[in-house]
Structure formats: structure tokens, C-alpha cells
Design an enzyme around this catalytic site. Structure first.
Site, short mmCIF file in Angstrom:
data_model
loop_
_atom_site.label_atom_id
_atom_site.label_comp_id
_atom_site.label_asym_id
_atom_site.label_seq_id
_atom_site.Cartn_x
_atom_site.Cartn_y
_atom_site.Cartn_z
N HIS A 15 19.46 1.02 -1.33
CA HIS A 15 18.16 1.00 -1.12
C HIS A 15 17.32 -0.17 -0.60
CE1 HIS A 15 14.00 2.81 -2.02
NE2 HIS A 15 13.63 1.60 -2.63
N CYS A 18 0.87 -1.23 -0.06
CA CYS A 18 0.02 -0.06 -0.02
C CYS A 18 1.01 1.23 -0.03
CB CYS A 18 -0.75 0.09 1.07
SG CYS A 18 -0.20 -0.28 2.90
#
Length: 419
Positions: free
Chosen positions: A96, A49
Site C-alpha cells: 500500500h 485533502c
């Protein structure tokens, strides 16, 4: 092959765009294969989400085709997506991935759910056959780093959301939290988050009271809670050991008298009440009652601020761990670049060996002395193997290219005595 990570998240894109860029679980295998075909055959898609990210192996690190594919797949105009898109390659892509898995890039610093989501994403890609040497190694290393961060720092030790802080306080008050009955008043995002945390703690009985019974039923269906209307709430109050309230009501929903009656029916067994609403849902006077523990959102905010400072300190420790592990991973990536050279060197050496070995066999078949054949074989093999390197070193010396000479001495571990 170059590692590239691209995507959007809660920091770079509004929720409307994140919804449009999400990948459906049912069609994920097809999307993985399509993304892998754009690059060099390796792709993993992380879709939650709060973020959608692609981790791919590409032949060209600046290849724009993956971005075009991402936009085209979701039927999004590139000019609308690009301002919200981040692209990392090589070392920054590795860093990352490590930061995401460790919870350093999450909406709530240090939250643990993202690690499980990354593991599921990798498992789906592995099952679809779109991972290879690069991504397999990346994600296994990523999971190891995230585990180390969790073990060696306090990144996830303290609550940093008011809903989780409320549940943490309840655990301190009740020896066996799972045996308590919980009454949740409201059915918004805060109450849903509290219900999730309570469910994770093993709470067996929850009741959701809401103005709209449909919303209460929806929430109850997810977390196994009973749904009631606010009008029915007084009938359930005496059975509630824990009450957490967060509504948009302008007036208090729970007064001192109602709680007094509930305590009397409970024979004064303690009640733990948390008011997360602004304006407050529970009258402040309720806190004056014996056997009542009442906390407001302001009480919890102080706890949250202290805990957030602790997590930020842990995050700085985590960044140090990640930097070290990125260096280690990139060392492995660089080692891959030598593989073709090593293979070519081995193939050339074996070809020279086979030629001289066949020549030696024929000499032996003609009856020539074995010692002479072996000596000739050794000399021929040495001379042929040394011919090209010797020529290159003489030319390098003549041209003043001393780096090649130094590299050769290091490669073959030649000391000064061999000069």
C-alpha cells in the site's frame, strides 16, 4: 514488531468525513507521540485533502487500540468511521505504501504531488522522534520504489486532467511559456487547477476575471494573479496571449467581435484560447479567426483518454515493480526475526568462551605448558559448544524430525564428506 497501515481516502470516505479525520499541522507532533505510545513507539501520519493514513509499528498485528485511538482523537463514533476505514498489515501495508507513493492510489492516476506529501509526513515524524528501524527502512524504500516507477514507466508522462492538458497544449504553441500573459475567466476548481499548473510553468503574469471579485482576489492571492471583474475583461483581452475560461454562465462570455478587436490591437499576434465550460463560454465562430487557436473541452477529452490509456499501461508495469520490491522488503523484515536468536547464540558462545579462557589463564599462571593449555582449551570449548546441538540432533533423529537435521546441514554448510 508488526507494520500496520490504516486510514481513509477519497475512494472509501466522503469529503465531510475526510475533513473531520484530518490532522492539523500545528498539533501533528503531539498526535504522532500519542499514536506511537499506542503501538510500539513508531508512527508516521500522512494527512492530505484526499487521505489520512497512519503507518505504525505494533506489537500485536490485530491490535484494535490504534483504531480506537484514531476515532477518539478526532471525536468520531467508531461505528461511523469503521465502514470507511481500511487496515493493512505486514506485506499488504508495504504494498500500500509503495502504491500510494507511486501515484497508483491517487484521485488522478500517477499524480506526483503525493510523493512530496509522503516525504513531508516522514520528515515530520522523524523530527518528532516517532520513527525507528521499521519505519525508517519502509519510507526510504518507498521513496526509492516511487523514483524507480517514475524512471522506468510512463506513469506521469502525459496529462490526464483537462486543466493540465490545456497547459500542455500552450507549451507546444509558445516557445517561452513563462513570458506569456494569461487571462483566466472564472474562479472555480478547474480554473484554480489551471492556475496552479501555469504557476508551476513559471508564468509571471496572470489575470483572473470573475463575476465575484472577492473570489477572483482570493485565487489571485494564492497564485500571484491580478483580480478583475467580468465587466473589465474586454480591457485586458488584447494583452492576453492565453485565455482559459470555465464558468457556469448559460450564455457565451466571449464573442467573435471582441476577439477580432483584441487581435487588431495585438497586431495579429497569435492567441491561444481554451473553453472548458459546458455550455461554452466562447462562441464557436471565434475558432474561424486567423491567428486564433481555440480548443474546447471535447477537443481535450480525446487527448485525456489516450493519455489515460497510456498511464494505465504504465500502472501495470508499476505494479510488477512494486511486487518485486515488496518481496525484497519483506525479506528484510523476516531477517529481523533472526536477530534475537543470533544475539542469544552469540551471548551463549561468548559465555562459554570466557569460562574456558579464564580456566586456561589460571593454568598458564600455574606454569603448565602452553601447548597443553591451548589444546585443553580448544577441546573444552568445542565440546561445550557442541553439547546442546548434538543432544538435540540425536533426539530429532530418534523422533524422526529430519527437518532439524537438514536445517543444521544447511546452517553449517556440511557436505556429505563430513558424514
Amino acid at each position: 514488531m508488526h507494520l500496520v497501515a490504516l486510514g481513509i481516502n477519497h475512494k472509501t470516505a466522503p469529503v465531510a468525513l475526510r475533513e473531520q479525520a484530518a490532522f492539523d499541522l500545528q498539533t501533528l507532533p503531539d498526535a504522532l507521540h500519542a499514536a506511537a505510545e499506542v503501538g510500539a513507539g513508531e508512527a508516521t501520519i500522512l494527512s492530505t485533502c484526499n487521505r489520512t493514513e497512519l503507518y505504525c509499528g505494533l506489537r500485536n498485528p490485530s491490535d484494535e487500540s490504534l483504531i480506537d485511538w484514531f476515532c477518539d482523537y478526532h471525536k468520531l463514533a467508531p461505528r461511523l468511521v469503521r465502514p470507511h476505514l481500511y487496515v493493512h498489515d505486514g506485506r499488504t501495508a508495504v504494498a500500500h505504501a509503495f502504491r500510494v507513493a507511486s501515484g497508483l492510489d491517487s484521485l488522478v492516476l500517477g499524480e506526483p504531488q503525493i510523493l512530496g506529501q509522503m516525504k513531508s509526513a516522514f520528515a515530520a515524524a522523524h523530527k518528532a522522534g516517532t520513527t525507528g528501524k521499521l519505519l525508517n527502512r519502509l519510507f526510504q524504500h518507498t521513496f526509492s520504489v516511487a523514483k524507480q516507477v517514475r524512471t522506468d514507466t510512463a506513469i506521469g508522462a502525459n496529462a490526464v486532467s483537462v486543466a493540465y492538458a490545456a497547459v500542455s497544449l500552450a507549451r507546444r504553441i509558445f516557445d517561452r511559456l513563462a513570458d506569456q500573459t494569461v487571462l483566466l475567466i472564472g474562479a472555480g476548481e478547474m480554473i484554480e487547477l489551471a492556475a496552479r499548473h501555469l504557476k508551476e510553468q513559471g508564468i509571471r503574469r496572470m489575470v483572473v476575471a470573475n463575476r465575484t471579485i472577492g473570489r477572483a482576489s482570493s485565487l489571485g492571492g494564492i497564485y500571484g494573479a491580478e483580480a478583475i471583474s467580468l465587466l473589465e475583461m474586454p480591457d485586458y483581452l488584447s494583452s492576453a496571449d492565453i485565455v482559459i475560461s470555465c464558468t457556469a454562465s448559460l450564455l457565451p462570455l466571449l464573442g467573435k467581435g471582441a476577439v477580432e478587436r483584441a487581435l487588431k490591437a495585438r497586431k495579429h499576434r497569435p492567441m491561444f484560447l481554451v473553453d472548458l465550460a459546458v455550455p461554452r463560454d466562447i462562441e464557436p465562430e471565434v475558432g474561424e479567426l486567423s491567428d486564433v487557436y481555440l480548443y474546447t473541452i471535447d477537443d481535450l477529452k480525446g487527448v485525456i483518454e489516450e493519455n489515460m490509456e497510456s498511464r494505465q499501461a504504465a500502472a501495470r508495469q508499476a505494479e510488477t515493480i512494486i511486487e518485486s520490491e515488496v518481496i525484497e522488503f519483506m525479506r528484510w523484515v523476516r531477517s529481523l526475526e533472526s536477530v534475537p536468536t543470533v544475539r542469544a547464540l552469540r551471548a551463549t558462545t561468548e559465555a562459554l568462551r570466557d569460562v574456558e579462557l579464564e580456566r586456561a589463564r589460571r593454568a598458564l599462571e600455574r606454569g603448565e605448558p602452553a601447548d597443553e593449555v591451548l589444546l585443553r582449551f580448544a577441546h573444552a570449548l568445542t565440546n561445550k559448544f557442541m553439547h546442546c546441538p548434538s543432544t538435540a540432533l540425536r533426539e530429532a533423529n530418534a523422533d524422526g524430525e529430519l527437518d532439524l537435521i537438514s536445517a543444521t546441514r544447511a546452517l553449517f554448510r556440511l557436505d556429505d564428506k563430513a558424514s
